[in-house]
Scaffold this motif. Structure first.
Motif, mmCIF file in Angstrom:
data_model
loop_
_atom_site.group_PDB
_atom_site.id
_atom_site.type_symbol
_atom_site.label_atom_id
_atom_site.label_comp_id
_atom_site.label_asym_id
_atom_site.label_seq_id
_atom_site.Cartn_x
_atom_site.Cartn_y
_atom_site.Cartn_z
ATOM 1 N N ASN A 40 -21.316 -3.786 17.627
ATOM 2 C CA ASN A 40 -22.703 -3.343 17.567
ATOM 3 C C ASN A 40 -23.494 -4.113 16.520
ATOM 4 O O ASN A 40 -24.701 -3.942 16.390
ATOM 5 N N ASP A 41 -22.809 -4.969 15.754
ATOM 6 C CA ASP A 41 -23.459 -5.803 14.747
ATOM 7 C C ASP A 41 -23.654 -7.237 15.231
ATOM 8 O O ASP A 41 -24.052 -8.103 14.453
ATOM 9 N N VAL A 42 -23.353 -7.500 16.501
ATOM 10 C CA VAL A 42 -23.403 -8.864 17.032
ATOM 11 C C VAL A 42 -24.478 -8.985 18.106
ATOM 12 O O VAL A 42 -24.546 -8.171 19.027
ATOM 13 N N GLU A 43 -25.324 -10.004 17.961
ATOM 14 C CA GLU A 43 -26.240 -10.367 19.039
ATOM 15 C C GLU A 43 -25.833 -11.734 19.576
ATOM 16 O O GLU A 43 -25.390 -12.602 18.822
ATOM 17 N N VAL A 44 -25.959 -11.916 20.874
ATOM 18 C CA VAL A 44 -25.627 -13.182 21.519
ATOM 19 C C VAL A 44 -26.903 -13.780 22.094
ATOM 20 O O VAL A 44 -27.621 -13.122 22.856
ATOM 21 N N ILE A 45 -27.184 -15.020 21.704
ATOM 22 C CA ILE A 45 -28.379 -15.720 22.176
ATOM 23 C C ILE A 45 -27.944 -16.991 22.889
ATOM 24 O O ILE A 45 -27.369 -17.897 22.282
ATOM 25 N N ILE A 59 -23.105 -13.482 34.343
ATOM 26 C CA ILE A 59 -23.535 -13.667 32.958
ATOM 27 C C ILE A 59 -24.151 -12.375 32.419
ATOM 28 O O ILE A 59 -23.950 -11.996 31.260
ATOM 29 N N PHE A 60 -24.870 -11.665 33.281
ATOM 30 C CA PHE A 60 -25.562 -10.453 32.842
ATOM 31 C C PHE A 60 -24.614 -9.261 32.698
ATOM 32 O O PHE A 60 -25.017 -8.212 32.200
ATOM 33 N N ASP A 61 -23.368 -9.430 33.123
ATOM 34 C CA ASP A 61 -22.376 -8.375 32.910
ATOM 35 C C ASP A 61 -22.092 -8.170 31.422
ATOM 36 O O ASP A 61 -21.557 -7.133 31.026
ATOM 37 N N PHE A 62 -22.439 -9.171 30.611
ATOM 38 C CA PHE A 62 -22.172 -9.095 29.173
ATOM 39 C C PHE A 62 -23.313 -8.429 28.403
ATOM 40 O O PHE A 62 -23.207 -8.239 27.192
ATOM 41 N N CYS A 63 -24.394 -8.085 29.090
ATOM 42 C CA CYS A 63 -25.588 -7.573 28.406
ATOM 43 C C CYS A 63 -25.310 -6.337 27.556
ATOM 44 O O CYS A 63 -25.884 -6.172 26.474
ATOM 45 N N ASN A 64 -24.463 -5.453 28.041
ATOM 46 C CA ASN A 64 -24.227 -4.188 27.347
ATOM 47 C C ASN A 64 -23.042 -4.230 26.388
ATOM 48 O O ASN A 64 -22.636 -3.192 25.864
ATOM 49 N N MET A 65 -22.494 -5.416 26.173
ATOM 50 C CA MET A 65 -21.308 -5.521 25.325
ATOM 51 C C MET A 65 -21.638 -5.817 23.870
ATOM 52 O O MET A 65 -20.750 -5.798 23.019
#
Length: 283
Positions: A40-45, A59-65
């Motif tokens: 919950n402390d990680v953002e992916v750009i 790719i969008f399967d990772f949106c909620n991770m």
């Protein structure tokens, strides 16, 4: 997993272009590279450098991770350095993980390096030994040193001679780290991000060396291995040869003294003529 009100601690910035399968593999490894309580402390750009195809649905399967998952698209191909800078502007994390889309991170990679930077104020950048994905027992990069000799454009950089002689419990000193590295945001802002005049090849050399010149240490944790799905060598592609020589010249102009600079530029001019003569003679 998402918490829109929480500012992420770590921003993972990934430039990519037309390599969706590799990107998926990397994202899967990122999920395993942080402890569960850190996700919950990680953002992916992801910065899509004008790919000719749209991002696949997976790719969008990772949106909620992760805390945040963002895809930025360049309208035209800008190169890795400019793409990383676009990701930097959009990021919020105290720590920045810059990683190439053809890398695979080991479990707890982010957690281990974040702890290392958090406990050592004199360390500005950290990474692991880079190994070949297809030959995982063979090291590609161990701890690279910048080479400011006139022949830097040919043999690039200097590594430790043998991985077998390295004590995995001791950090290794380096001048820069390719492929995947964690760096403190405040330091990146001090050096102004990546030099967009160097879109690829020597981009990581220049970035790391500027951090080193600020007085910070750049270290390799030899207990960690990053796996790199590297393709053909630069010598199989005339454009790659040109870009490598061009960017090594820019690097020398920025970081070398006058004597070495003129010798190096002369050698670069001769080498460009030599390589293009070779390719003209190829059937």
């Amino acid at each position: 997993m998402k918490n829109a009100n929480k500012v992420p601690t770590i921003s993972v910035i990934i430039p990519t272009r037309n390599r969706w399968a590799s990107l998926k593999r990397l994202l899967q490894s990122i999920c395993l590279s942080v402890n569960v309580d850190l996700k919950n402390d990680v953002e992916v750009i992801i910065v899509d450098d004008a790919s000719t195809t749209k991002p696949p649905h997976f790719i969008f399967d990772f949106c909620n991770m992760f805390n945040k998952f963002l895809i930025i698209r360049n309208e035209k191909c800008l190169g890795a350095s400019a793409s990383r800078n676009r990701g930097l502007v959009a990021s919020k994390g105290k720590y920045l993980l810059f990683v190439d889309d053809d890398a695979v991170l080991p479990p707890n990679f982010i957690s281990t390096l974040m702890k290392l930077l958090d406990e050592n104020n004199n360390i500005g950048m950290a990474g692991g030994i880079i190994k070949y994905l297809k030959k995982p027992t063979k090291a590609q990069y161990i701890a690279w040193r910048v080479n400011l000799t006139p022949l830097a454009f040919l043999h690039g950089n200097i590594t430790y001679e043998s991985a077998k002689s390295i004590d995995s419990s001791e950090l290794l000193d380096a001048d820069y780290i390719p492929t995947a590295f964690l760096v403190k945001r405040e330091i990146v802002m001090k050096i102004g991000g990546f030099d967009e005049k160097i879109p690829l090849y020597y981009d990581d050399s220049d970035f790391g060396y500027r951090i080193k010149k600020l007085g910070f240490k750049i270290v390799i944790d030899p207990s960690i291995s990053v796996y790199h799905d590297t393709g053909d060598t630069i010598f199989s592609n005339p454009r790659k040869i040109y870009m490598c020589i061009r960017n090594s010249s820019i690097f020398m102009v920025k970081h070398s003294n006058i004597h070495r600079l003129f010798v190096s530029l002369g050698a670069c001019i001769l080498s460009i003529r030599y390589f293009f003569q070779i390719f003209k003679q190829r059937p």
